[in-house]
Scaffold this motif. Structure first.
Motif, PDB file in Angstrom:
ATOM      1  N   PRO A 259       0.812  -1.231   0.000  1.00  0.00           N
ATOM      2  CA  PRO A 259       0.000   0.000   0.000  1.00  0.00           C
ATOM      3  C   PRO A 259       0.838   1.270   0.000  1.00  0.00           C
ATOM      4  CG  PRO A 259      -0.945  -1.607   1.498  1.00  0.00           C
ATOM      5  CD  PRO A 259       0.362  -2.190   1.032  1.00  0.00           C
ATOM      6  N   GLU A 260       1.942   1.256   0.739  1.00  0.00           N
ATOM      7  CA  GLU A 260       2.766   2.465   0.817  1.00  0.00           C
ATOM      8  C   GLU A 260       3.533   2.749  -0.474  1.00  0.00           C
ATOM      9  OE1 GLU A 260       5.161  -0.725   3.177  1.00  0.00           O
ATOM     10  OE2 GLU A 260       3.056  -0.271   2.675  1.00  0.00           O
ATOM     11  N   ASP A 261       3.529   1.786  -1.411  1.00  0.00           N
ATOM     12  CA  ASP A 261       4.237   1.976  -2.681  1.00  0.00           C
ATOM     13  C   ASP A 261       3.335   2.507  -3.789  1.00  0.00           C
ATOM     14  OD1 ASP A 261       6.529   0.824  -1.513  1.00  0.00           O
ATOM     15  OD2 ASP A 261       5.866  -1.202  -2.033  1.00  0.00           O
ATOM     16  N   GLN A 262       2.049   2.695  -3.505  1.00  0.00           N
ATOM     17  CA  GLN A 262       1.099   2.981  -4.575  1.00  0.00           C
ATOM     18  C   GLN A 262       1.019   4.459  -4.964  1.00  0.00           C
ATOM     19  OE1 GLN A 262      -0.253   0.174  -6.107  1.00  0.00           O
ATOM     20  NE2 GLN A 262       1.356  -0.530  -4.707  1.00  0.00           N
ATOM     21  N   ASP A 263       1.770   5.326  -4.313  1.00  0.00           N
ATOM     22  CA  ASP A 263       1.776   6.737  -4.701  1.00  0.00           C
ATOM     23  C   ASP A 263       2.448   6.948  -6.051  1.00  0.00           C
ATOM     24  OD1 ASP A 263       0.464   7.411  -2.415  1.00  0.00           O
ATOM     25  OD2 ASP A 263       2.256   8.011  -1.308  1.00  0.00           O
ATOM     26  N   TRP A 264       3.334   6.034  -6.426  1.00  0.00           N
ATOM     27  CA  TRP A 264       4.034   6.138  -7.722  1.00  0.00           C
ATOM     28  C   TRP A 264       3.183   5.450  -8.785  1.00  0.00           C
ATOM     29  CZ3 TRP A 264       8.390   2.917 -10.080  1.00  0.00           C
ATOM     30  CH2 TRP A 264       9.035   3.639 -11.083  1.00  0.00           C
ATOM     31  N   GLU A 265       2.844   6.160  -9.854  1.00  0.00           N
ATOM     32  CA  GLU A 265       1.902   5.676 -10.858  1.00  0.00           C
ATOM     33  C   GLU A 265       2.291   4.323 -11.463  1.00  0.00           C
ATOM     34  OE1 GLU A 265      -1.601   5.935 -13.295  1.00  0.00           O
ATOM     35  OE2 GLU A 265      -0.937   6.680 -11.352  1.00  0.00           O
ATOM     36  N   PRO A 266       3.550   4.063 -11.824  1.00  0.00           N
ATOM     37  CA  PRO A 266       3.886   2.737 -12.378  1.00  0.00           C
ATOM     38  C   PRO A 266       3.564   1.598 -11.399  1.00  0.00           C
ATOM     39  CG  PRO A 266       5.611   4.298 -12.891  1.00  0.00           C
ATOM     40  CD  PRO A 266       4.682   4.990 -11.932  1.00  0.00           C
TER      41      PRO A 266
ATOM     42  N   LYS B 143       0.098  -2.910  -9.839  1.00  0.00           N
ATOM     43  CA  LYS B 143      -0.741  -3.562  -8.836  1.00  0.00           C
ATOM     44  C   LYS B 143      -2.148  -3.789  -9.393  1.00  0.00           C
ATOM     45  CE  LYS B 143      -1.774  -4.994  -4.571  1.00  0.00           C
ATOM     46  NZ  LYS B 143      -3.224  -5.080  -4.578  1.00  0.00           N
ATOM     47  N   ALA B 144      -2.708  -2.814 -10.106  1.00  0.00           N
ATOM     48  CA  ALA B 144      -4.044  -2.961 -10.679  1.00  0.00           C
ATOM     49  C   ALA B 144      -4.080  -4.105 -11.684  1.00  0.00           C
ATOM     50  CB  ALA B 144      -4.476  -1.660 -11.340  1.00  0.00           C
ATOM     51  N   ALA B 145      -3.026  -4.246 -12.485  1.00  0.00           N
ATOM     52  CA  ALA B 145      -2.974  -5.328 -13.473  1.00  0.00           C
ATOM     53  C   ALA B 145      -2.910  -6.694 -12.784  1.00  0.00           C
ATOM     54  CB  ALA B 145      -1.766  -5.130 -14.385  1.00  0.00           C
ATOM     55  N   ILE B 146      -2.118  -6.772 -11.732  1.00  0.00           N
ATOM     56  CA  ILE B 146      -2.007  -8.041 -10.999  1.00  0.00           C
ATOM     57  C   ILE B 146      -3.326  -8.387 -10.321  1.00  0.00           C
ATOM     58  CG2 ILE B 146      -0.908  -9.126  -8.996  1.00  0.00           C
ATOM     59  CD1 ILE B 146       1.677  -7.743  -9.839  1.00  0.00           C
ATOM     60  N   ASP B 147      -3.976  -7.391  -9.726  1.00  0.00           N
ATOM     61  CA  ASP B 147      -5.279  -7.629  -9.096  1.00  0.00           C
ATOM     62  C   ASP B 147      -6.291  -8.138 -10.117  1.00  0.00           C
ATOM     63  OD1 ASP B 147      -4.335  -6.868  -6.642  1.00  0.00           O
ATOM     64  OD2 ASP B 147      -5.151  -4.828  -6.735  1.00  0.00           O
ATOM     65  N   ALA B 148      -6.280  -7.548 -11.308  1.00  0.00           N
ATOM     66  CA  ALA B 148      -7.214  -7.971 -12.355  1.00  0.00           C
ATOM     67  C   ALA B 148      -6.921  -9.401 -12.801  1.00  0.00           C
ATOM     68  CB  ALA B 148      -7.138  -7.016 -13.550  1.00  0.00           C
ATOM     69  N   LEU B 149      -5.639  -9.726 -12.884  1.00  0.00           N
ATOM     70  CA  LEU B 149      -5.241 -11.075 -13.288  1.00  0.00           C
ATOM     71  C   LEU B 149      -5.760 -12.118 -12.303  1.00  0.00           C
ATOM     72  CD1 LEU B 149      -3.536 -12.944 -15.143  1.00  0.00           C
ATOM     73  CD2 LEU B 149      -1.603 -12.456 -13.616  1.00  0.00           C
ATOM     74  N   TYR B 150      -5.582 -11.842 -11.018  1.00  0.00           N
ATOM     75  CA  TYR B 150      -5.986 -12.815 -10.012  1.00  0.00           C
ATOM     76  C   TYR B 150      -7.490 -12.797  -9.744  1.00  0.00           C
ATOM     77  CZ  TYR B 150      -1.039 -13.536  -9.096  1.00  0.00           C
ATOM     78  OH  TYR B 150       0.290 -13.839  -9.219  1.00  0.00           O
TER      79      TYR B 150
END
Length: 478
Positions: free
Chosen positions: A216-223, A228-235
């Motif tokens: 969660p603390e790494d999500q401020d950086w857009e890449p 993370k969004a792509a991985i969440d969608a995959l799973y």
């Protein structure tokens, strides 16, 4: 439907926890412990399994103190024999602990410690004659006796088959549908393996926990956010195969668990979020802000997770920890029987167990947590020529907790006679004192799991050999 209910309950808890932390203005786990527990902690119980890898010399961990048996013990053990005057007295019994285990005396006196004698893998009750008469490959005798790897697997799986994949802790967790799998603080082992879940392996105090760049603390950086969004969608995508669905479920769970537990895992002694009762109890093992030894850091981590059980989630939690170094083939003792490798191991085990139990008492959680030992096998009663011991079979274990019927011993202590009724040996060359277990791993595990909440009618599914022991299914120590 049950899974969905648990998922939404967790989310409600997390939301409430975040709001509470903000209201307190601190957000420390120590402060969260002061508020009433959530429904997740109702009827809370935990089992803590400690495996002593290498084969602990149980014959020098618990020693008879009556004159007749101690004389027999000393005559055979020779240079390894512990003087009766050096033993830590277990008052009211005819036994004493290794002199390095003095920290456990108070727990015996408070009725929380119970030694359990001569345990080991058994397919069914077994006499010496039945052992000697069993044909090669008979299921009557456990596979590959006296082998480290095989006996470790059989202890951790509760079977006599070294090819078994799932552990008895894992099967119990699966049967009870626990929120979390077995939580391992000591790396991988068979004990917590389920059909479709592996143990949750956590690092030691102060370590980072989570996938770098995906926390969660790494999500401020857009890449990182896009990744993370792509991985969440995959799973989140439907999986055509059961194995693929199980893998995706584990990955989603891993992200959920790491977001909840990262802060708790990272707490070190003396940190602002440290729990004072735990730090005070572990003070003998804390040096420079770190918990020392093999076992101490694992039990410090377990104490935090148990104290914050509402954060960890689930009213049944099982933990796995381990120590190594017990394969004492040579120089088991030093200049005297109370010095050397085994004495150091016994001292570390006793102090870590005592600190852990003191923390649970201080937290008011002692009746809800039971800690127990396992090991590959016992060691030969007779020493070898290198002031050490070799691989054997039956062994003694320790059980500790507020629900334990402590202050007394359980099981049958072996007859201290080489070639006697409890020794597998018959010919002169094999008279080493490798005791045939008088109680099985299944009976030991069934006693613990019955307290943990597995119904007696369901124990046969978890422990496949238990039915072979008839009405003698449990050992009564809890």
């Amino acid at each position: 439907m049950t899974h969905i209910h648990h998922f939404h309950s967790r989310r409600r808890f997390l939301g409430a926890g975040g709001a509470l932390a903000a209201a307190l203005g601190a957000g420390s786990l120590a402060n969260l412990l002061l508020v009433p527990r959530t429904a997740w902690a109702a009827d809370y119980k935990a089992l803590v399994c400690i495996v002593l890898y290498g084969g602990n010399d149980g014959m020098n961990m618990v020693v008879p103190t009556d004159t007749t048996r101690h004389d027999a013990y000393a005559a055979v053990r020779g240079p390894l024999a512990l003087p009766r005057s050096s033993l830590v007295a277990l008052s009211g019994s005819d036994y004493g602990l290794h002199p390095a285990m003095a920290p456990l005396a108070a727990h015996w006196n408070s009725g929380m410690l119970a030694p359990v004698f001569n345990l080991g893998p058994l397919h069914e009750p077994l006499t010496k004659q039945q052992y000697r008469d069993a044909p090669e490959g008979s299921e009557t005798v456990p596979e590959s006796l006296f082998s480290h790897s095989d006996q470790q697997i059989q202890w951790e799986t509760g079977t006599t088959d070294s090819q078994t994949r799932t552990g008895w802790g894992g099967r119990a967790s699966q049967h009870l549908a626990t929120v979390n799998p077995v939580i391992s603080l000591g790396g991988n082992g068979h004990f917590g393996v389920e059909d479709l879940r592996m143990p949750l392996v956590l690092p030691g105090p102060g370590a980072g926990f989570g996938a770098y760049g995906l926390r969660p603390e790494d999500q401020d950086w857009e890449p990182n956010r896009l990744r993370k969004a792509a991985i969440d969608a995959l799973y989140a995508a439907p999986q055509p195969l059961e194995l693929g669905a199980a893998f995706a479920t584990q990955q989603r769970s891993a992200f959920d668990v790491s977001s909840r537990l990262a802060g708790l895992v990272g707490i070190r002694p003396g940190d602002a979020d440290a729990i004072p009762q735990i730090d005070a109890a572990f003070a003998p093992l804390i040096n420079g802000g770190a918990v020392t030894g093999q076992l101490g850091p694992q039990l410090y981590q377990a104490a935090k997770l148990i104290a914050a059980n509402a954060v960890v989630q689930g009213n049944r939690q099982m933990f796995f920890a381990q120590m190594g170094g017990f394969d004492t083939h040579l120089n088991q003792v030093g200049g005297t029987a109370t010095e050397g490798t085994h004495a150091a191991l016994m001292g570390e085990l006793a102090l870590a167990l005592s600190c852990f139990q003191n923390a649970l008492v201080a937290l008011g959680l002692a009746p809800q947590v039971t800690t127990f030992t396992q090991s590959d096998f016992g060691r030969t009663f007779a020493p070898n020529e290198s002031r050490g011991t070799d691989h054997a079979w039956g062994n003694h274990q320790l059980v500790l907790g507020g629900a334990v019927h402590g202050g007394q011993t359980y099981g049958s202590y072996p007859t201290l006679q080489l070639g006697g009724p409890d020794d597998v040996g018959l010919e002169a060359w094999e008279l080493q004192g490798r005791w045939i277990p008088s109680s099985s791993v299944d009976q030991y595990a069934a006693t613990l799991l019955g307290w943990f909440g597995v119904a007696d009618a369901d124990l046969n599914d978890v422990l496949p050999n238990l039915a072979n022991f008839g009405s003698q299914r449990t050992l009564g120590f809890i």
